[in-house]
Design a protein around this motif. Sequence first.
Motif, PDB file in Angstrom:
ATOM      1  N   PRO A 124      69.255  75.520  27.312  1.00 51.39           N
ATOM      2  CA  PRO A 124      70.591  76.415  26.834  1.00 51.39           C
ATOM      3  C   PRO A 124      70.912  75.282  27.173  1.00 51.39           C
ATOM      4  N   LEU A 125      71.906  74.303  29.103  1.00 47.73           N
ATOM      5  CA  LEU A 125      73.022  73.656  28.775  1.00 47.73           C
ATOM      6  C   LEU A 125      73.410  73.210  27.970  1.00 47.73           C
ATOM      7  N   VAL A 126      72.299  71.738  27.430  1.00 49.11           N
ATOM      8  CA  VAL A 126      72.180  70.724  26.552  1.00 49.11           C
ATOM      9  C   VAL A 126      72.302  70.616  25.230  1.00 49.11           C
ATOM     10  N   ARG A 127      71.693  72.095  24.982  1.00 46.26           N
ATOM     11  CA  ARG A 127      71.916  72.380  23.323  1.00 46.26           C
ATOM     12  C   ARG A 127      73.267  73.248  23.228  1.00 46.26           C
ATOM     13  N   ARG A 128      73.883  73.390  24.432  1.00 50.60           N
ATOM     14  CA  ARG A 128      75.209  73.663  23.655  1.00 50.60           C
ATOM     15  C   ARG A 128      76.467  72.502  23.824  1.00 50.60           C
ATOM     16  N   ASP A 129      75.633  71.736  25.153  1.00 51.84           N
ATOM     17  CA  ASP A 129      76.843  71.025  24.823  1.00 51.84           C
ATOM     18  C   ASP A 129      76.037  69.861  24.354  1.00 51.84           C
ATOM     19  N   GLY A 130      75.297  69.199  24.082  1.00 52.83           N
ATOM     20  CA  GLY A 130      74.842  68.118  23.033  1.00 52.83           C
ATOM     21  C   GLY A 130      74.008  68.379  22.034  1.00 52.83           C
TER      22      GLY A 130
ATOM     23  N   LEU B 133      77.808  60.378  43.084  1.00 51.40           N
ATOM     24  CA  LEU B 133      77.567  60.282  42.140  1.00 51.40           C
ATOM     25  C   LEU B 133      76.842  61.813  41.063  1.00 51.40           C
ATOM     26  N   MET B 134      76.371  62.232  41.894  1.00 55.67           N
ATOM     27  CA  MET B 134      75.469  63.735  41.306  1.00 55.67           C
ATOM     28  C   MET B 134      76.810  64.687  41.294  1.00 55.67           C
ATOM     29  N   ALA B 135      77.691  64.409  41.639  1.00 54.66           N
ATOM     30  CA  ALA B 135      78.583  65.450  41.759  1.00 54.66           C
ATOM     31  C   ALA B 135      79.536  65.266  40.105  1.00 54.66           C
ATOM     32  N   VAL B 136      79.739  63.808  40.249  1.00 50.16           N
ATOM     33  CA  VAL B 136      80.219  63.185  39.908  1.00 50.16           C
ATOM     34  C   VAL B 136      79.934  63.502  37.719  1.00 50.16           C
ATOM     35  N   SER B 137      78.141  63.251  37.857  1.00 52.03           N
ATOM     36  CA  SER B 137      77.318  63.392  36.436  1.00 52.03           C
ATOM     37  C   SER B 137      77.643  64.705  36.299  1.00 52.03           C
ATOM     38  N   LEU B 138      77.778  66.312  36.875  1.00 46.91           N
ATOM     39  CA  LEU B 138      78.006  67.143  37.126  1.00 46.91           C
ATOM     40  C   LEU B 138      79.178  67.966  37.033  1.00 46.91           C
ATOM     41  N   THR B 139      80.449  66.703  37.245  1.00 44.22           N
ATOM     42  CA  THR B 139      81.504  67.197  36.210  1.00 44.22           C
ATOM     43  C   THR B 139      81.806  66.838  35.304  1.00 44.22           C
ATOM     44  N   VAL B 140      80.446  66.056  35.213  1.00 43.94           N
ATOM     45  CA  VAL B 140      80.799  65.829  33.480  1.00 43.94           C
ATOM     46  C   VAL B 140      79.960  66.891  32.443  1.00 43.94           C
ATOM     47  N   LEU B 141      79.652  66.964  32.553  1.00 43.44           N
ATOM     48  CA  LEU B 141      78.347  68.301  31.915  1.00 43.44           C
ATOM     49  C   LEU B 141      79.365  69.705  31.661  1.00 43.44           C
ATOM     50  N   VAL B 142      80.535  70.242  32.700  1.00 41.15           N
ATOM     51  CA  VAL B 142      81.188  70.822  32.568  1.00 41.15           C
ATOM     52  C   VAL B 142      82.195  70.929  31.097  1.00 41.15           C
ATOM     53  N   PRO B 143      82.878  70.269  30.818  1.00 42.09           N
ATOM     54  CA  PRO B 143      83.089  71.028  29.336  1.00 42.09           C
ATOM     55  C   PRO B 143      82.303  69.991  27.531  1.00 42.09           C
TER      56      PRO B 143
ATOM     57  N   SER C  82      73.534  85.814  32.492  1.00 41.34           N
ATOM     58  CA  SER C  82      72.985  86.979  31.773  1.00 41.34           C
ATOM     59  C   SER C  82      74.293  87.412  31.090  1.00 41.34           C
ATOM     60  N   SER C  83      75.735  86.775  32.192  1.00 40.37           N
ATOM     61  CA  SER C  83      76.797  87.858  31.858  1.00 40.37           C
ATOM     62  C   SER C  83      77.627  86.118  30.539  1.00 40.37           C
ATOM     63  N   ALA C  84      77.075  85.925  30.283  1.00 42.31           N
ATOM     64  CA  ALA C  84      77.530  84.568  29.692  1.00 42.31           C
ATOM     65  C   ALA C  84      78.502  83.742  29.898  1.00 42.31           C
ATOM     66  N   ARG C  85      77.562  83.528  31.263  1.00 43.07           N
ATOM     67  CA  ARG C  85      78.606  82.067  32.164  1.00 43.07           C
ATOM     68  C   ARG C  85      78.414  81.033  32.344  1.00 43.07           C
ATOM     69  N   LEU C  86      77.689  80.478  30.783  1.00 40.25           N
ATOM     70  CA  LEU C  86      76.360  79.540  31.013  1.00 40.25           C
ATOM     71  C   LEU C  86      76.941  78.377  31.239  1.00 40.25           C
ATOM     72  N   ALA C  87      78.540  78.250  30.787  1.00 43.71           N
ATOM     73  CA  ALA C  87      79.177  76.903  31.443  1.00 43.71           C
ATOM     74  C   ALA C  87      79.540  76.685  32.773  1.00 43.71           C
ATOM     75  N   TRP C  88      79.811  77.987  33.756  1.00 40.28           N
ATOM     76  CA  TRP C  88      79.932  77.318  34.727  1.00 40.28           C
ATOM     77  C   TRP C  88      78.726  76.619  35.241  1.00 40.28           C
ATOM     78  N   LEU C  89      77.386  76.641  35.230  1.00 38.00           N
ATOM     79  CA  LEU C  89      76.247  76.419  36.211  1.00 38.00           C
ATOM     80  C   LEU C  89      77.074  74.953  36.625  1.00 38.00           C
ATOM     81  N   PRO C  90      77.527  73.291  35.667  1.00 39.05           N
ATOM     82  CA  PRO C  90      77.269  72.405  35.870  1.00 39.05           C
ATOM     83  C   PRO C  90      78.718  72.174  36.772  1.00 39.05           C
ATOM     84  N   GLY C  91      79.952  73.183  36.927  1.00 40.87           N
ATOM     85  CA  GLY C  91      80.870  72.904  37.689  1.00 40.87           C
ATOM     86  C   GLY C  91      80.709  73.356  39.078  1.00 40.87           C
TER      87      GLY C  91
END
Length: 399
Positions: A235-241, A284-294, A358-367
Amino acid sequence: MSQNHRSGLVVLGTACFVYVTAETIPVGLLPQISDGLAVSEADVGLLLTSYAVVAGLTTIPLTALTMRIPRHLLIAVTVAIFAISQLIAAFAATLLILTLSRLICAVAHGVFWSTIAPVAARLVPPDRAGRATALVFLGNSLAIVLGVPLGTALGQWLGWRVALAALAAGGAACVVALLVVLPKLPALPQDLAVGAGARLKASVRIIRNGPVAAVCVITVVLVIGHFAAYTYIAPLVRRDGGLQGLGLSALLLGYGAAGLLGNAIVGRFVDRRPGPLLITLTGLMAVSLTVLVPVLGAVPTVLAALVWGGTFTAIPVVLQSAILRVAPQARDAASAVYVVAFQVGIGGGALVGERLVSSARLAWLPGLAAALTIVAALVVLAARRTFPAHAPTPGPAAA
């Protein structure tokens, strides 16, 4: 390294391949399993949590109780249990039966993973233990490169039950190969000399070892963040890309291919400069996950996911090698504690992810994952003696 020993490492890596594929296949088939059993995607995500809880609770006691069993037979038995559990899962009519089938596998999981790295180390000279571990753990990377995406594609084409049945067949083939290829590996003299109770106490006490505790803390923090996001990568990449179906399968394939490359690179340096290597990977992992926040679109999402896959898949090689290095006299016990830490991370991450989704906070996961990765990197910096610039290798007396 003799041809026989190399064959043994390849078979161990193949067993890792089927184990990791099965453990993470709900990530790729989450929508199909959800639809097939008429449950929510969040409920399916909890399959990882329940699996991790049982594996975490049983790893240390079962590892202590099985230390007198010859290692080659023990590995084969754990893979046989895996194959049986996958066959049951393939015919599961309800989420409860599917969960119970995975819990059967979870009981063997901890023993498998706490034993496999010490077994790999016994197949090679002491100064090649890290490289041998990296070679075996290529199976983990290949599981992400081939197992999960091909399993996802197969599940989308013929159904998720067919994908699980294929894993059961693969596990059965691994059992035969392990019994044929692995040399006889009797239990070590120090394990035969003490009773099960003493071995259990020693396994628990090993966490008091400062470097072992440091590796476990790093593992728990890092893995919680990773699996909070990775469990819901669909669902995360469905939302982002806008990626789903074949697009999702292609992304998972790229994610795993990057992990395979990262694993191969790390294998060249893990016995020499593990500290700087781990700092680089976590950064590098932290940078890549930060890119997925927006929400930046398909291209940034894919590129960030590739870096994420390349770094995280390689990190366990460094951590597992560190465990073998800092506890040379108690490798099985230390590995068991490390496996528990990893399972706590998987279960905790999947649970945190489920709560946020479940609480509609999918966007919080990569951050969240990025923040916890940074915390893990800070612990690495603080635990310098656990990851010396030139890692010592255990001598013959310590092997």
